[in-house]
Design an enzyme around this catalytic site. Structure first.
Site, mmCIF file in Angstrom:
data_model
loop_
_atom_site.group_PDB
_atom_site.id
_atom_site.type_symbol
_atom_site.label_atom_id
_atom_site.label_comp_id
_atom_site.label_asym_id
_atom_site.label_seq_id
_atom_site.Cartn_x
_atom_site.Cartn_y
_atom_site.Cartn_z
ATOM 1 N N LEU A 1 0.878 -1.077 0.039
ATOM 2 C CA LEU A 1 -0.064 -0.052 -0.031
ATOM 3 C C LEU A 1 0.818 1.324 -0.005
ATOM 4 O O LEU A 1 2.169 1.331 0.319
ATOM 5 C CB LEU A 1 -0.806 -0.025 1.068
ATOM 6 C CG LEU A 1 -1.927 -1.120 1.288
ATOM 7 C CD1 LEU A 1 -2.841 -1.290 2.291
ATOM 8 C CD2 LEU A 1 -2.651 -1.370 -0.068
ATOM 9 N N HIS B 1 -3.428 4.215 -2.076
ATOM 10 C CA HIS B 1 -4.313 3.358 -1.787
ATOM 11 C C HIS B 1 -4.896 4.225 -0.548
ATOM 12 O O HIS B 1 -6.127 4.235 -0.158
ATOM 13 C CB HIS B 1 -3.869 2.145 -0.900
ATOM 14 C CG HIS B 1 -3.018 1.316 -1.993
ATOM 15 N ND1 HIS B 1 -1.731 1.193 -2.493
ATOM 16 C CD2 HIS B 1 -3.855 0.516 -3.061
ATOM 17 C CE1 HIS B 1 -1.579 0.277 -3.434
ATOM 18 N NE2 HIS B 1 -2.830 -0.177 -3.818
ATOM 19 N N GLY C 1 -8.758 3.716 -8.280
ATOM 20 C CA GLY C 1 -7.989 4.862 -8.677
ATOM 21 C C GLY C 1 -8.250 4.972 -10.114
ATOM 22 O O GLY C 1 -8.192 4.325 -11.190
ATOM 23 N N SER D 1 2.418 0.331 -7.058
ATOM 24 C CA SER D 1 3.589 -0.651 -6.100
ATOM 25 C C SER D 1 4.602 -1.182 -7.171
ATOM 26 O O SER D 1 5.605 -1.570 -6.533
ATOM 27 C CB SER D 1 2.429 -2.048 -5.878
ATOM 28 O OG SER D 1 1.269 -1.296 -5.491
HETATM 29 P P1 AMP Z 1 -3.681 -2.178 -6.852
HETATM 30 O O1 AMP Z 1 -3.302 -2.572 -5.447
HETATM 31 O O2 AMP Z 1 -2.404 -1.571 -7.665
HETATM 32 O O3 AMP Z 1 -4.469 -3.047 -7.501
HETATM 33 O O4 AMP Z 1 -4.213 -0.932 -6.687
HETATM 34 C C1 AMP Z 1 -5.734 -0.665 -5.879
HETATM 35 C C2 AMP Z 1 -6.367 0.327 -6.083
HETATM 36 O O5 AMP Z 1 -5.608 1.344 -5.811
HETATM 37 C C3 AMP Z 1 -6.886 0.398 -7.543
HETATM 38 O O6 AMP Z 1 -8.239 0.947 -7.732
HETATM 39 C C4 AMP Z 1 -5.860 1.412 -8.285
HETATM 40 O O7 AMP Z 1 -6.431 2.023 -9.223
HETATM 41 C C5 AMP Z 1 -5.933 2.420 -7.055
HETATM 42 N N1 AMP Z 1 -4.368 2.981 -7.314
HETATM 43 C C6 AMP Z 1 -3.151 2.621 -7.576
HETATM 44 N N2 AMP Z 1 -2.312 3.592 -7.651
HETATM 45 C C7 AMP Z 1 -2.978 4.869 -7.347
HETATM 46 C C8 AMP Z 1 -2.607 6.156 -7.602
HETATM 47 N N3 AMP Z 1 -1.460 6.757 -7.845
HETATM 48 N N4 AMP Z 1 -3.468 7.061 -7.152
HETATM 49 C C9 AMP Z 1 -4.727 6.579 -6.873
HETATM 50 N N5 AMP Z 1 -5.243 5.350 -6.808
HETATM 51 C C10 AMP Z 1 -4.247 4.476 -7.224
#
Ligand code: AMP
Length: 279
Positions: A30, A34, A144, A183
């Protein structure tokens, strides 16, 4: 904060929930992106749940799944700091029990861009999110804008399957130099990290050209491609100027309708994406 790992424990924990429920699905590792989703979920709901699950079905390369960063203890501390009430951190078998044999496949929206570059990716995303939505029954779920196509695909999936969870897109959180938090950034070498803001620069260069009147899709794609070509460590996977609702590639950007500038760029083995809505 309560941490549950099985469907059974989740059901029991949810039975005690009163009022509106906000969901933030994640794959862990995270970061502030997140956190921003968690804060929005907290502001808009009586109870918040985050999920931490590295979903094998959305990785089209086994090596990419293996090397995806993981640190559950740190992730749980962040959820706690953000005031999350409940965390669902299941095993793969808990999400996909033995005999599991269904795929949720979204149509046209899932085909271009990331769908074309990563075969099967959005089937994996839609399938796991459909399961999470069904198990959790949240009122709202937060995603996101960084993964613009993902949030559109999930919105279509929820509408089509009559899942009542409202799908909400939240702004992209960035490093001070413009790099979108991800990530995957942890895999960048120092030199690649220094080069990575080229994604943002390319998008902003195209936005500026659009603001000055350029409406040709090829013209705007060329601006992005040229910006990336000037960065030796960056290899473009695609640059796109697409309709903001259908994601169909545009010959001309029509005035008064949303469009999406987006791109994917490789730095060595690490692939980054970003986008900029216009119109
Ligand atoms: P992930 O853990 O990468 O699957 O991301 C989980 C959620 O966090 C998804 O809805 C992503 O679009 C969102 N997310 C990832 N990076 C960002 C960011 N830089 N800004 C806003 N939301 C993000």
């Amino acid at each position: 904060m309560k941490v549950v790992r099985t469907r059974e424990e989740l059901r029991a924990a949810l039975a005690a929930v009163d009022g509106s429920l906000g969901l933030v699905p994640t794959m862990g590792w995270l970061h502030d992106g997140h956190r921003s989703l968690m804060r929005r979920a907290r502001a808009e709901n009586a109870t918040t749940i985050a999920t931490i699950f590295v979903n094998p079905r959305q990785f089209n390369e086994a090596a990419d799944f293996q090397r995806y960063p993981r640190n559950e203890a740190r992730d749980l501390a962040i959820c706690e700091e953000e005031g999350i009430d409940l965390v669902f951190a299941p095993t793969v078998d808990e999400v996909y029990p033995p005999g599991f044999d269904t795929t949720v496949s979204v149509g046209a929206l899932a085909r271009p861009l990331e769908g074309a570059a990563r075969p099967g990716h959005f089937d994996g995303v839609a399938t796991v999110v459909a399961i999470l939505f069904s198990l959790i029954g949240a009122d709202r779920a937060y995603f996101g804008q960084k993964d613009a196509q993902q949030v559109m695909v999930i919105g279509q999936m929820a509408r089509d399957l009559a899942i009542p969870t409202e799908v909400i897109a939240c702004p992209t959180v960035r490093e001070p130099d413009g790099l979108a938090l991800s990530s995957r950034n942890v895999h960048l070498s120092p030199a690649e990290r220094a080069a990575a803001p080229v994604l943002r620069r390319a998008l902003l260069a195209a936005r500026e050209r659009w603001e000055r009147g350029e409406r040709s899709g090829d013209g705007l794609r060329a601006v992005m491609a040229e910006t990336i070509a000037a960065e030796p460590l960056a290899t473009p996977a695609y640059v796109s100027v697409a309709d903001g609702r259908t994601l169909a590639e545009l010959e001309r950007v029509p005035d008064g309708r949303p469009a999406l500038l987006s791109l994917a760029v490789r730095f060595g083995a690490t692939r980054l994406i970003d986008n900029e809505p216009i119109g």
